[in-house]
Scaffold this active site. Structure first.
Site, PDB file in Angstrom:
ATOM      1  CB  ILE A  31     -27.370 -37.440  38.112  1.00 36.23           C
ATOM      2  CG1 ILE A  31     -28.450 -38.367  38.664  1.00 36.23           C
ATOM      3  CG2 ILE A  31     -27.898 -36.035  37.939  1.00 36.23           C
ATOM      4  CD1 ILE A  31     -28.822 -38.081  40.086  1.00 36.23           C
ATOM      5  CB  CYS A  32     -25.060 -35.277  33.217  1.00 37.14           C
ATOM      6  SG  CYS A  32     -23.974 -34.017  32.545  1.00 37.14           S
ATOM      7  CG  LEU A  33     -26.380 -31.334  38.988  1.00 35.73           C
ATOM      8  CD1 LEU A  33     -27.029 -30.286  38.107  1.00 35.73           C
ATOM      9  CD2 LEU A  33     -27.354 -31.744  40.083  1.00 35.73           C
ATOM     10  CG  ASN A  49     -29.209 -33.041  31.601  1.00 38.62           C
ATOM     11  OD1 ASN A  49     -30.103 -32.223  31.758  1.00 38.62           O
ATOM     12  ND2 ASN A  49     -28.347 -32.980  30.603  1.00 38.62           N
TER      13      ASN A  49
END
Lengths: 164, 443
Positions: free
Chosen positions: A94-96, A86
């Site tokens: 960042i994929c959050l 991610n």
């Protein structure tokens, strides 16, 4: 009392900084503004979680705080390259969901970074930013994935200003 | 920055002998601004925030920051108990923190004898510092029951009151002075409600003064609650002008795009309504100042990189210096592109002779795109470029915005490649090179 009405995030950021300094976060080696003049640009160094493939790692992160913080989330990026489904390997994006839609003003910089550290061990290979490692996860090649992660954790390790 | 650096924080307690106060203080701080609650409001999901903080959050996403359940600003209710706790805690904090820190220092000096006793004494002192109220009866209680947390103690006080009623005296319901039952009626007729300092055995219980305070404070509060809260608007139903009018009526700046008007109205609503909630309302002037701060940090005055160049007080010289490399690059590009077309110079000369007026030139271009390649004014380019540079410098000195410089630079580029229409409008073909630069500037 009126100070708590301040419009800029300055007061809250100072407060967070103070809290961090007297009660440090286990996930971090260091955290603070880049310079005294610019309180909306922070940097952090994160530790890898022991017992995982990220064990012993050190990553530098870049944190940009918007002017309407805490009503908007901080922008956090990895500066040190990290191999994670991610996280974009090149840009550090960042994929959050916490950093996007499910941000809440009740979070702080430190709790956000703790969440990012937790993301390291609970990856979501189905919404990848790093397709290569995500594919290894999806195909069930955990040995290969772990080896790759360990390789990058070791070779990209952030070595500046070690304090531990 | 260092002068403002010492910001009170719940972790201040961690290294003192009262480290258990850290969670207590953390509980008295708003989760959004991390400061002590200012006019605490409780949501329908039972979470408490500062009035302004929760109003801003609800205005931006309509959700509780802690549990994410949906809520509305007009469902918020004041949490008066928390306000009182915060106020008294804040009053007691400096003294308590000082004692707790000194205690640590003392312990480091003398080892650890009497530690438990010392801490108990500190607690007692702290309680006394919290309330500057008659404390004789409390002292005995707190000595008996040092470990008590406050809620049970309040119950005890209530019981005390019941017991005290048994001694033959009754309490005036207005001023709380105790007297014999037969004299109460005549006293009530002339009682003005002012409680006099207690004397003799008439020690007043702790809850009494706060009742009196409430009675006294209520009239002062009236004007505050008389301030009408601003209703929320459905912005999509409002035309821009109607909204602008509303802002004018409210006495706040009504400039900017509709988007900005909406943002400003929302912020003003937050400021205004939270001020209505406050027990210590501030003046409209102060609120306007807050709005101004907001305007500069997040509203229309917020730094917007794209808008910088358009500003009137834009520093053209500074911009030209800082972006010199880019301008130079543009010029260099322009030069490079000139070279390949030199071969067609001859043909171009022939073409030049055909034209005498700009009108003809325009026609020519419009009618024959094929000839565009032939019409490059290459022979004059060197001169043109030097003139461009001259003019750019001059424009800088004249205080023209560098927007025109940017235009010039891009035109310099455009010159060499294609037809720059503005430039040809008035000038005859032969004079074009010399005059072309004047026209955009003088326009």
């Amino acid at each position: 009392m009126s100070s708590s009405r301040s419009q800029t995030p300055t007061k809250r950021l100072l407060n967070e900084l103070q809290t961090y300094q007297s009660d440090p976060n286990d996930a971090l080696v260091e955290l603070g503004p880049v310079s005294d003049n610019e309180l909306t640009h922070w940097t952090a160094v994160m530790k890898g979680v022991p017992g995982t493939a990220y064990e012993g790692g050190r990553w530098k992160l870049d944190i940009r705080i918007p002017s309407n913080y805490p009503n908007a989330p901080p922008e956090v990026k990895f500066v040190t390259r990290i191999c994670h489904p991610n996280v974009n390997f090149k840009t550090g994006e960042i994929c959050l969901d916490l950093l996007k839609t499910s941000w809440s003003p009740a979070y702080t910089i430190t709790t956000t970074l703790t969440s990012i550290q937790q993301l390291l061990t609970s990856a979501e290979p189905d919404s990848p930013l790093n397709v290569d490692i995500a594919q290894l996860f999806r195909l069930g090649d955990f040995v290969g994935a772990e080896a790759l992660i360990r390789y990058y954790t070791e070779s990209e390790r952030w070595e500046g200003r070690q304090s531990v | 920055m260092n002068s403002t650096y010492d910001i009170p924080d719940s972790t201040d307690w961690l290294k003192t002998s009262l480290s258990a106060f850290e969670p207590l203080e953390a509980a008295l701080r708003c989760q959004v601004c991390k400061d002590f609650y200012d006019t605490p409001m409780i949501t329908t999901c039972s979470h408490t925030f500062c009035s302004l903080c929760i109003r801003r959050c609800l205005a931006s996403d309509g959700k509780c920051p802690i549990c994410r359940s949906s809520d509305q600003a007009d469902k918020l209710r004041k949490n008066g108990a928390v306000q009182e706790i915060v106020d008294s805690f804040q009053a007691a904090r400096p003294a308590a923190l000082k004692l707790a820190r000194e205690d640590v220092a003392l312990r480091e000096e003398h080892g650890a004898p009497k530690r438990m006793l010392k801490r108990k004494l500190d607690d007692t002192d702290l309680e006394e510092a919290e309330e500057q109220r008659p404390k004789q009866s409390r002292r005995t209680r707190s000595q008996n029951r040092v470990q008590d947390s406050s809620p049970p103690r309040l119950e005890v006080i209530d019981l005390d009151e019941d017991y005290e009623d048994d001694n033959g005296l009754v309490k005036c319901p207005v001023c709380n002075i105790r007297m014999k039952e037969e004299s109460i009626w005549s006293h009530l007729d002339k009682c003005d409600g002012q409680s006099k300092p207690s004397s003799g055995r008439n020690s007043r219980s702790r809850s009494t003064p706060s009742v009196t305070n409430l009675l006294q404070r209520t009239p002062e509060k009236e004007p505050a609650s008389a301030l009408a809260r601003l209703p929320q608007l459905n912005y999509s139903l409002l035309k821009e002008n109607a909204l602008r009018k509303k802002l004018q009526d409210l006495g706040i700046p009504a400039l900017g795009s509709k988007q900005l008007l909406i943002k400003r109205h929302v912020e003003w609503g937050n400021l205004w309504n939270s001020n209505c909630d406050s027990a210590r309302p501030r003046t409209k002037r102060e609120l306007l100042k807050d709005l101004d701060t907001w305007e500069r940090s997040q509203g229309g005055g917020a730094p917007n990189p794209a808008a910088v160049v358009m500003k009137k007080d834009f520093d053209g010289n500074g911009w030209a210096t800082s972006n010199k490399s880019q301008f130079d690059e543009l010029i260099a590009n322009a030069r490079r592109k000139r070279t390949p077309v030199e071969k067609v110079e001859m043909k171009e000369d022939a073409v030049d002779k055909m034209e005498t007026t700009a009108a003809e030139t325009r026609e020519f271009y419009d009618n024959s795109n094929l000839h565009n390649d032939l019409r490059r004014p290459s022979e004059g380019n060197e001169d043109a470029l030097s003139i461009i540079r001259e003019k750019a410098d001059q424009a800088n000195l004249d205080g023209l915005t560098s927007r025109s410089i940017v235009n010039l630079a891009s035109r310099a580029n455009a010159h060499v490649n294609t037809v720059d229409e503005d430039v040809f409008l008035d000038a005859p073909r032969d004079e074009f090179i010399g005059n072309s630069l004047d026209s955009p500037l003088h326009n």
